[in-house]
Design an enzyme around this catalytic site. Structure first.
Site, PDB file in Angstrom:
ATOM      1  N   HIS A  61      -6.598 -13.261  -7.598  1.00  0.00           N
ATOM      2  CA  HIS A  61      -7.336 -12.325  -6.891  1.00  0.00           C
ATOM      3  C   HIS A  61      -8.885 -12.578  -7.651  1.00  0.00           C
ATOM      4  O   HIS A  61      -8.876 -12.622  -8.659  1.00  0.00           O
ATOM      5  CB  HIS A  61      -6.764 -11.109  -6.960  1.00  0.00           C
ATOM      6  CG  HIS A  61      -7.400  -9.900  -5.911  1.00  0.00           C
ATOM      7  ND1 HIS A  61      -8.665  -9.468  -6.126  1.00  0.00           N
ATOM      8  CD2 HIS A  61      -6.743  -9.519  -4.633  1.00  0.00           C
ATOM      9  CE1 HIS A  61      -8.823  -8.780  -5.114  1.00  0.00           C
ATOM     10  NE2 HIS A  61      -8.014  -8.789  -4.389  1.00  0.00           N
ATOM     11  N   LYS A  69       0.724  -1.300   0.192  1.00  0.00           N
ATOM     12  CA  LYS A  69       0.030  -0.066  -0.010  1.00  0.00           C
ATOM     13  C   LYS A  69       1.146   1.344  -0.071  1.00  0.00           C
ATOM     14  O   LYS A  69       1.931   1.471   0.458  1.00  0.00           O
ATOM     15  CB  LYS A  69      -0.897   0.110   1.085  1.00  0.00           C
ATOM     16  CG  LYS A  69      -1.774  -1.397   1.416  1.00  0.00           C
ATOM     17  CD  LYS A  69      -2.902  -1.600   0.456  1.00  0.00           C
ATOM     18  CE  LYS A  69      -3.780  -2.580   0.630  1.00  0.00           C
ATOM     19  NZ  LYS A  69      -4.961  -2.878  -0.123  1.00  0.00           N
TER      20      LYS A  69
END
EC number: 4.1.1.39
Length: 475
Positions: A294, A175
Site C-alpha cells: 500500500h 470496511k
C-alpha cells in the site's frame, strides 16, 4: 599519484565560495550507460539563473557543499560529482525548468533504495536558492538494478501460485476500516471470498489496535480463507497487514502469517520505510509469501505539481525494494490519476523494457533486464459500472479492488462480490469476443445484469455515482 589521492598542495588551497555552475553544470557531458539519470522540475528563486539552480541540485545531491573545502583535494571530484548536463524550460509554465542530472554509480550502495534516496532527494529539497523542486523521473541502469532482488515473486509466479489466468484479479478492502472485532472482520472476509473475489484486504491503517489485535485478526482471516477455498474450489487470499512500529515486530507478524499457511501479506512501504520493506520482501521470497504494497502517504510526497517526488519514481523504487502488488490509482474512481500518466507508471511497474515517452511522463528509457514485474492495483471509489473501463485501461495483469463497491451492496457482502465477479467475467468475455469495452461497456454490463440479480441490484445502487474532478497530476 592517482587521481583519487592527488592533492592541491602544488597550487595552493583557495578558500571561498564559488558558483555551483562552474563545477557542476557540464552541458558537454555524455552520459554513461552506468549513470543514474534524474529529471528534476526546478523552480529557481527570482534572480537565480536556471544553470546555477540545476548545478546546485547536482552539487547538493552529490559531492558539493556551500563553500570550497580543503578536503576536495583528497579525492577526484570529476569521478564522483553529479553533473547537470541539460536544462530545458517547462512548456506553459513560468520560471520552471527540467534539469537533467547524471550521477556516477559509485555514489550509491548496492541494493539500497534508502541510500539512493538519501543522496538524490535527502537534502537538496530544502535548498534556499530554489522556490520548489520535484523529482520527475529516474533512469536506473541495469548495473544498479541487478543489485536488487526486486519483487518477491512477480506477475507470472503469482498467477501460477493462484492458478488464475486470463483476467484481472479481484479484491476488496474490508470496511469499516477501523472498529470491527476480529471475528466480525473474519466473517466479512469469508463472505467476500465466498462470493467470488480472489482477495480481501486489510486497510492501510489496520495494524494492531485495542479493538482488534493483529494475532486475532490473522487467525480469523486464515479461517475465512480456508473455509472459502473449500466451498469454491479456488485459491483465496487476504492481505494481512504486517506493518508495525518496529522491523522486529513486522517480521514476527510475517512469520506468523507463513505459519498459518496464508498466501500473502501486506506492507505500507512509505510509512514503514524502504529498509523495512526490502527486509520483508527478502523474507517473502525465501518463504513463499506474496507481498501486497500500500502506498499510504504517497500524496503528501507526489501530489504537488512543482514540488516533491512524482509517483513514477516511487513506483520504480518499490519495484527495486520489492513488492508483488502496489496501488496505482484508478483513472476513473475517487483517487488521483490522469490516464496517460497513470498508464506510464503502470508500464514501468509491469514491463521489462519501457521506451522514453514524454507524452506519458516517461523521461528516460528504462531497462529492468530480468527484475520481476509488479501488479498495479486499481482501488478507490470504483463500482460495477467502472468495470469495462478498468478492464480496458489496466488489462489482465492488474488487481481491481472494490471496497465500498462490494460491501455497499444492498443485499450484503457475498452478493456484492458476486456482482463484481459477474461484471468482470462479462467484460473479459466481451473483450475476448472483439467487442469495444470503451464504447459498449454500459451495454455489456446491462446484458450481464439480466441473468444476475446481484449485478442488477448493484447497477441500480451506483448508477448515479461519479467522481468528476480534474486530475492534479498532469504533464
Amino acid at each position: 599519484m592517482s587521481p583519487q589521492t592527488e592533492t592541491k598542495a602544488s597550487v595552493g588551497f583557495k578558500a571561498g565560495v564559488k558558483d555551483y555552475k562552474l563545477t557542476y553544470h557540464t552541458p558537454d557531458y555524455e552520459t554513461k550507460d552506468t549513470d543514474i539519470l534524474a529529471a528534476f522540475r526546478v523552480t529557481p528563486q527570482p534572480g537565480v539563473p536556471p544553470e546555477e539552480a540545476g548545478a546546485a541540485v547536482a552539487a547538493e545531491s552529490s559531492t558539493g557543499t556551500w563553500t570550497t573545502v580543503w578536503t576536495d583535494g583528497l579525492t577526484s571530484l570529476d569521478r564522483y560529482k553529479g553533473r547537470c548536463y541539460h536544462i530545458e524550460p517547462v512548456a506553459g509554465e513560468e520560471s520552471q525548468f527540467i534539469a537533467y542530472v547524471a550521477y556516477p554509480l559509485d555514489l550509491f550502495e548496492e541494493g539500497s533504495v534508502t541510500n539512493m534516496f538519501t543522496s538524490i532527494v535527502g537534502n537538496v529539497f530544502g535548498f534556499k536558492a530554489l522556490r520548489a523542486l520535484r523529482l520527475e523521473d529516474l533512469r536506473i541502469p541495469p548495473a544498479y538494478s541487478k543489485t536488487f532482488q526486486g519483487p518477491p515473486h512477480g506477475i507470472q509466479v503469482e498467477r501460477d501460485k493462484l492458478n488464475k489466468y486470463g483476467r484481472p484479479l479481484l479484491g476488496c478492502t474490508i470496511k469499516p476500516k477501523l472498529g470491527l472485532s476480529a471475528k466480525n472482520y473474519g466473517r466479512a472476509v469469508y463472505e467476500c471470498l465466498r462470493g467470488g473475489l480472489d482477495f480481501t484486504k486489510d486497510d492501510e491503517n489496520v495494524n494492531s489496535q485495542p479493538f482488534m489485535r493483529w494475532r486475532d485478526r490473522f487467525l480469523f482471516c486464515a479461517e475465512a480463507i480456508y473455509k472459502a477455498q473449500a466451498e469454491t474450489g479456488e485459491i483465496k487470499g487476504h492481505y494481512l497487514n504486517a506493518t508495525a512500529g518496529t522491523c522486529e515486530e513486522m517480521m514476527k507478524r510475517a512469520i506468523f502469517a507463513r505459519e498459518l499457511g496464508v498466501p500473502i501479506v501486506m506492507h505500507d512501504y512509505l510509512t514503514g520505510g524502504f529498509t523495512a520493506n526490502t527486509s520483508l520482501a527478502h523474507y517473502c521470497r525465501d518463504n513463499g509469501l506474496l507481498l501486497h504494497i500500500h502506498r499510504a502517504m504517497h500524496a503528501v510526497i507526489d501530489r504537488q505539481k512543482n514540488h516533491g517526488i512524482h509517483f513514477r519514481v516511487l513506483a520504480k523504487a518499490l519495484r527495486m525494494s520489492g513488492g508483488d502488488h502496489i496501488h496505482a490509482g484508478t483513472v476513473v474512481g475517487k483517487l488521483e490519476g490522469e490516464r496517460e500518466i497513470t498508464l506510464g507508471f503502470v508500464d514501468l511497474l509491469r514491463d521489462d523494457y519501457i521506451e522514453k515517452d514524454r507524452s506519458r511522463g516517461i523521461y528516460f528509457t528504462q531497462d529492468w533486464v530480468s527484475l520481476p514485474g509488479v501488479l498495479p492495483v486499481a482501488s478507490g471509489g470504483i463500482h460495477v459500472w467502472h468495470m469495462p473501463a478498468l478492464t480496458e485501461i489496466f488489462g489482465d495483469d492488474s488487481v481491481l479492488q472494490f471496497g465500498g463497491g462490494t460491501l455497499g451492496h444492498p443485499w450484503g457482502n457475498a452478493p456484492g462480490a458476486v456482482a463484481n465477479r459477474v461484471a468482470l467475467e462479462a467484460c473479459v468475455q466481451a473483450r475476448n469476443e472483439g467487442r469495444d469495452l470503451a464504447r459498449e461497456g454500459n451495454e455489456i454490463i446491462r446484458e450481464a445484469a439480466k441473468w444476475s440479480p446481484e449485478l442488477a441490484a448493484a447497477c441500480e445502487v451506483w448508477k448515479e455515482i461519479k467522481f468528476e474532478f480534474p486530475a492534479m497530476d498532469t504533464l
